[in-house]
Design a protein around this motif. Structure first.
Motif, PDB file in Angstrom:
ATOM      1  N   LEU A 119       0.834  -1.207   0.000  1.00 52.92           N
ATOM      2  CA  LEU A 119       0.000   0.000   0.000  1.00 52.92           C
ATOM      3  C   LEU A 119       0.867   1.255   0.000  1.00 52.92           C
ATOM      4  N   ALA A 120       1.976   1.189   0.754  1.00 54.49           N
ATOM      5  CA  ALA A 120       2.871   2.348   0.773  1.00 54.49           C
ATOM      6  C   ALA A 120       3.415   2.624  -0.618  1.00 54.49           C
ATOM      7  N   ILE A 121       3.825   1.553  -1.310  1.00 52.37           N
ATOM      8  CA  ILE A 121       4.375   1.745  -2.651  1.00 52.37           C
ATOM      9  C   ILE A 121       3.289   2.270  -3.585  1.00 52.37           C
ATOM     10  N   ILE A 125       3.241   5.525  -5.912  1.00 50.51           N
ATOM     11  CA  ILE A 125       2.952   5.510  -7.350  1.00 50.51           C
ATOM     12  C   ILE A 125       1.887   6.542  -7.671  1.00 50.51           C
ATOM     13  N   TYR A 126       0.861   6.601  -6.827  1.00 52.85           N
ATOM     14  CA  TYR A 126      -0.193   7.593  -7.060  1.00 52.85           C
ATOM     15  C   TYR A 126       0.384   9.000  -6.990  1.00 52.85           C
ATOM     16  N   GLY A 127       1.328   9.191  -6.069  1.00 49.17           N
ATOM     17  CA  GLY A 127       1.936  10.510  -5.946  1.00 49.17           C
ATOM     18  C   GLY A 127       2.664  10.936  -7.202  1.00 49.17           C
TER      19      GLY A 127
ATOM     20  N   ILE B  82       8.438   0.698   4.693  1.00 45.46           N
ATOM     21  CA  ILE B  82       7.332   1.649   4.559  1.00 45.46           C
ATOM     22  C   ILE B  82       7.799   3.054   4.901  1.00 45.46           C
ATOM     23  N   ILE B  83       8.591   3.163   5.972  1.00 44.34           N
ATOM     24  CA  ILE B  83       9.089   4.491   6.347  1.00 44.34           C
ATOM     25  C   ILE B  83       9.996   5.034   5.248  1.00 44.34           C
ATOM     26  N   ARG B 244       0.186   9.742   4.308  1.00 44.12           N
ATOM     27  CA  ARG B 244       1.100   9.729   3.166  1.00 44.12           C
ATOM     28  C   ARG B 244       2.511  10.095   3.594  1.00 44.12           C
ATOM     29  N   GLY B 245       2.899   9.600   4.747  1.00 43.92           N
ATOM     30  CA  GLY B 245       4.273   9.775   5.176  1.00 43.92           C
ATOM     31  C   GLY B 245       4.593  11.120   5.770  1.00 43.92           C
TER      32      GLY B 245
END
Lengths: 147, 251
Positions: A119-121, A125-127, B82-83, B244-245
């Motif tokens: 999900l993070a990736i 990608i969406y960004g 993830i980070i 979003r981080g």
């Protein structure tokens, strides 16, 4: 037409219901992973696929007359305090197979972390592409594609 | 594309279903998986070798200790990944309030109050699940997930800044790393006392009870290590994904 013969369901589906459920769930997941265009839908398919595998493993460990693979208080007392041999006290058929449970216990947590990473990736990608549709991303990646 | 996918899935599914003919029936106590030596050994000998009634925990933390250790490392790496992938350090101007007033910054009064009452109970139960994992269903993974979920609930109800004051990013990474260090360090302690890596019987001299009890106690230590890592990484996953981080206001 062997499949339509009487008794087919009773012999092949009812006692093996768990395998049918796992195969169908797994194929739903596989279908989503192969054909869906949206990355999030692919991830949902992957999660369903994982769940099907977990179901498969856990259902293998089931024994019809068994309970959870944890010794009861009385049995624990008999072995530890009274010193009886464990092979006398413990009936193998009364305990579910612990091994699949152990394997799937870790698989669940690892599945959560890999899903989190995926999900993070996809957020990343969406960004950069402003879309999660695979074909639109490939369009943008192609040389000469609009950026 | 859809049609090809569908055909492929149907073929694979039909092959898998055809193979189920050779599989043992549901609940068959005589199935190869249940009759094998490994499974029988775990069921019959766990209590003799480790004095732990919960076979799942015993197999997880003792017999298959290497496996569990590296599963924990996998979780840690996923959290770090993830980070590394998401974390951005955006403009500091729009920083959320950081002091104690951040607690009252967001959310409904009723939601916040309920959350303040429920979170301690969840954490207490999670600690029970970790500590009592040898005797009842539970262990480091389950308790750690519950503990992580309590932080996530807190972040949902009171806002991420308030939760970050309890479990900051730095602290989360340190706790996650500490969990692995506890686990691996316990294995190294076995080495120092002359045994093999993660061979808990060699810890007998420094732990109360006999060799079997040493294995039982060691399982608790190892489960605590697992719980540390899982708790911190669960919260890190949530806090990074939900913002979003940016680790600002959050959901």
């Amino acid at each position: 037409m062997e499949f339509l013969a009487a008794g087919f369901i009773e012999e092949n589906i009812v006692p093996k219901f768990n395998y049918w459920v796992y195969v169908i769930l797994m194929m739903i997941g596989l279908f989503a992973m192969i054909t869906k265009n949206n990355l999030i839908k692919k991830l949902i398919g992957m999660a369903i696929f994982q769940t099907a595998i977990i179901l498969f493993y856990v259902s293998i460990g089931v024994k019809a007359e068994s309970g959870i693979p944890i010794l009861g208080h009385e049995q624990h007392h008999e072995i530890v305090e009274e010193g009886r041999a464990s092979s006398e006290v413990i009936k193998k058929e009364k305990f579910a197979n612990p091994l699949p449970h152990v394997l799937m216990l870790t698989a669940i947590v690892v599945g959560v972390s890999t899903l989190g990473l995926a999900l993070a990736i996809s957020q990343r990608i969406y960004g950069s592409f402003n879309t999660l549709e695979e074909d639109e991303i490939l369009d943008q990646l192609r040389p000469g594609g609009h950026d | 594309m859809k049609l090809f996918g569908f055909i492929a899935v149907i073929i694979v599914g039909a092959l898998l279903l055809a193979a189920t003919g050779d599989f043992p029936a549901w609940g068959d106590a005589g199935s190869p998986a249940s009759q094998g030596q490994v499974s029988s050994f775990y069921i019959e000998q766990t209590i003799n070798e480790t004095k732990v009634p919960n076979m799942v925990t015993a197999v997880l933390a003792d017999f298959r200790g290497y496996d569990t250790m590296f599963e924990t490392v996998v979780i840690f790496i996923a959290g770090i990944g993830i980070i590394a992938v998401l974390r951005t350090f955006g403009d500091q101007a729009s920083k959320a309030p950081d002091g104690p007033e951040a607690d009252n910054d967001s959310g409904d009064l009723i939601v916040r109050t309920t959350c303040h009452m429920v979170v301690p109970l969840i954490q207490l139960f999670a600690l029970y699940v970790i500590a009592h994992g040898h005797h009842s269903p539970g262990g480091g993974f389950q308790g750690g997930v519950m503990l992580g979920a309590s932080y996530i609930l807190f972040a949902l109800a009171c806002g991420l800044p308030a939760a970050k004051r309890r479990m900051g990013e730095r602290r989360a990474i340190i706790i996650a790393a500490a969990g692995i260090i506890i686990y691996a360090g316990w294995g190294v302690a076995c080495l120092l006392l002359g045994g093999n890596f993660l061979d808990y019987t060699s810890l007998d001299p420094i732990l109360p009870g006999d060799e079997q009890m040493a294995r039982s106690h060691s399982m608790l230590v190892v489960e605590i290590g697992v719980a540390f890592t899982v708790t911190a990484i669960m919260f890190a996953i949530y806090s990074n994904l939900s913002t979003r981080g940016r680790l600002e206001k959050g959901l």
